[in-house]
Structure formats: C-alpha cells, structure tokens
Design an enzyme around this catalytic site. Structure first.
Site, PDB file in Angstrom:
ATOM      1  N   SER A 102       0.836  -1.192   0.000  1.00  0.00           N
ATOM      2  CA  SER A 102       0.000   0.000   0.000  1.00  0.00           C
ATOM      3  C   SER A 102       0.879   1.252   0.000  1.00  0.00           C
ATOM      4  CB  SER A 102      -0.964  -0.045   1.188  1.00  0.00           C
ATOM      5  OG  SER A 102      -2.057   0.806   0.993  1.00  0.00           O
ATOM      6  N   ASP A 134      -6.139  -4.239  -1.533  1.00  0.00           N
ATOM      7  CA  ASP A 134      -4.991  -3.804  -0.737  1.00  0.00           C
ATOM      8  C   ASP A 134      -4.203  -4.990  -0.174  1.00  0.00           C
ATOM      9  OD1 ASP A 134      -3.591  -2.780   1.822  1.00  0.00           O
ATOM     10  OD2 ASP A 134      -4.308  -0.936   0.894  1.00  0.00           O
TER      11      ASP A 134
END
Length: 342
Positions: free
Chosen positions: A47, A199
């Site tokens: 991320s 994610d």
C-alpha cells in the site's frame, strides 16, 4: 552515498502500509539515505509502503541516494497538492479521502451510508483515481524493472482466493502498485493479468518471506506504522473500528514474526539444516511515538502540514534508531519476536 561502500551494511527493508501515515516512512527513508551507511538489497512494500518503495527505486535509479530523497519528497508533495483547496476536479484525492471518514460517523449514519452509497462502484462508477496518475507520471517503471538493486516486492490480496500475491521483477508495474494500495471501500478492484486485487495489507503488511529466498541479506529493518499494542480498551464506535483495522492489518505480520522466530529457534537448537535455512535478524523503526496522538482516521489527511509533521517524526525516529542500533546490524536481533505474538 556519503559513506563508502566498505563502510556500508546491507539490509532488507519492510515498509508497512497506512495511508497518509506513510509520510512517516518517507521521513525514515530520507534519514537513512542521508546517513548513507545502509545499502538496501530488497524492499518489500504494501500500500503506502509500495508507493514509497517505487518512488525510492525510481529516484535511486536516476541519481543514487540524492535522487531517491528528491523523488520521495516530490511524490508526497504532489499527493498533498492534489488535495489542496482549489485543485482541479481530476485532482480531488485529498478532499475526497479526507472527507471519507467512516469511523467518525455515528453508527446509524454509518450503516445507512454503507448500505446506500459506500460501494466505490456506486459513488465512483468511472473509477477515477488521481493517485494512479501521480504514480504513472512520476515513476519510470521500465527503468525500475531494469535495475538489479534494490529488488522490489509489492504485495496485493487476490480478491477471489484471499491469497497473497507478491509482484517482483518484471511484474512491477503501475497496476501492481495500485493493486497493493486498493482499499476496497474507496476504489474498485484493480485487475492485473485478468485477476482482481485489493490492498495487500490484508495478507502481507508487508510480506517478509520473499527476503528468505530472493536476497542474501540476513537483516530485515521493518518500518512499522500500525501499532501492534494499545494500552486503552476502545469503547466508542470510532475507537472500536479503528482498533479492528489495526489488528487486521497487523495479523499477517505477526504470523511472519512467529515463522521467523520458529526457524531461528530451530537453527539455534541444531534441528534445521543451516545449509538450507538462515537466521534472519529483525530490527524495527516504530512509528508509535510519532503517531500515537493521531487516530486511524488521519490516515486520510493529505495536508502538507500533516505530511511535514510525520516526515519530521520519521527522520527523528530513524536518527534515534541509527544511534542505538546501527552497530547491531549483522550481529544480533533488536526485536524480541516472541514477545510480539505471545
């Protein structure tokens, strides 16, 4: 770098995700690059950690440590500028994300929001993501892929299987980075080679296991921005949701800590073949001190003042760590792994 090659120690870097709190990691990296005594063989990022990783790699490929520092600064300043008042319609990421504070809503309003318009397929049907535009414009992925060092490992979560996907080598692309940073309540899934991803923090924040087989460095420096422990018990809806998020995004890391500790212990007891396994020494720069006064909802604060505050905190934390533990690199662990999961 300011240090000579003979004075450098080689490590692997693990960079956690955490939204805007990734500006703390920017500060850490800036200080480590300025110091010049550490060489990075591998960087695993998830991320915001993945964003930091590719910005560093691009800058380093262009102009060494100075280029990496400059590129990281430019990246975070551009993210901040995209969210400032008066930014163009296409650059609304800061205002949009800053306003999207689900944990701060009252329970009834939160439920209503989630059921009526929370899906990004509803409120963002054209899948606008200004962050992608910044990444594509700033990072020369062909240049990054052509460099032998540092080796990059970018983690994402496969939506259909729930398994981790680690992109490396020729698979490092803008799509891979955006998949790693795809929060499912903000963005539509990112497809890479026909597979949808969310994610990477759900399954690897960051993934440490690629270091074991893909690098020679036995020292791992983790830059951690999601606290493992909290002294207070959350009681409000906001606090409960924020703590749930922290636990979720640390779960995979704790499993890796347990695995590393197990292998290290078996090696120490002579129960594993040292020709096929190695002792990995784990170190950590913890964002706890710099981030403890900020709630999880500030992970969506893209103001320049906030970024600069976190940047300063990251530099200070890295400076403290270098003074206390640089001599331990290549010698001993500085994180008690068993205490993290027992």
């Amino acid at each position: 770098m300011s240090a000579t090659a003979t004075a450098q120690k080689t490590i692997n870097l693990g960079l956690q995700g955490g939204g805007a709190h990734g500006a703390f990691t920017w500060g850490v990296l800036d200080r480590l690059l300025e110091d010049g005594r550490l060489a990075f063989e591998g960087i695993s990022g998830t991320s915001a950690g993945a964003l930091n990783a590719v910005a560093l790699a691009d800058g380093f490929a262009r102009d060494g440590a100075a280029g990496a520092r400059s590129r990281l600064q430019e990246f975070w300043m551009r993210v901040s500028a995209a969210g400032r008042p008066g930014a163009s319609a296409r650059d609304f990421i800061g205002a949009w994300m800053g306003a999207w504070r689900v944990p701060a809503m009252q329970p009834f309003h939160m439920i209503e929001a989630m059921t009526n318009f929370a899906s990004p397929y509803g409120f963002n049907p054209t899948n606008i993501n200004p962050l992608r535009e910044i990444v594509v414009e700033m990072v020369d992925f062909e240049r990054v892929r052509s460099c032998a060092s540092p080796k990059l490992f970018i983690s994402a979560t496969a939506v259909k299987t729930g398994k981790i996907k680690v992109f490396s080598g020729n698979d490092i692309t803008a799509d891979a980075v955006m998949a790693s940073a795809c929060l499912p309540y903000l963005f539509q899934t990112v497809e890479v080679d026909g597979e949808p991803y969310w994610d990477g923090g759900f399954m690897g924040n960051p993934a440490l296991f690629p270091f074991f087989t893909e690098t020679k460095a036995a020292d791992i420096l983790l830059v951690q921005i999601n606290p493992i422990e909290r002294s207070a018990v959350p009681t409000s809806a906001k606090e409960i949701l924020e703590r749930m998020s922290e636990i979720t995004f640390n779960a995979s890391l704790l499993r890796e800590f347990r695995a590393i500790d197990f292998v290290n212990r078996m090696l120490g007891e002579g129960r594993l073949d040292a020709d096929h396994y190695r002792h990995n020494r784990v170190h950590r720069i913890d964002g706890g001190k710099a981030l403890q006064s900020f709630s999880a909802s500030t992970k969506f604060d893209t103001s320049r003042a906030f970024f600069e505050e976190l940047f300063a905190g990251g530099r200070e934390a890295a400076d403290d760590w270098l003074r206390a533990h640089f001599s331990d690199i290549g010698v001993r662990d500085t994180v008690n792994l068993r205490a993290q999961f027992q």
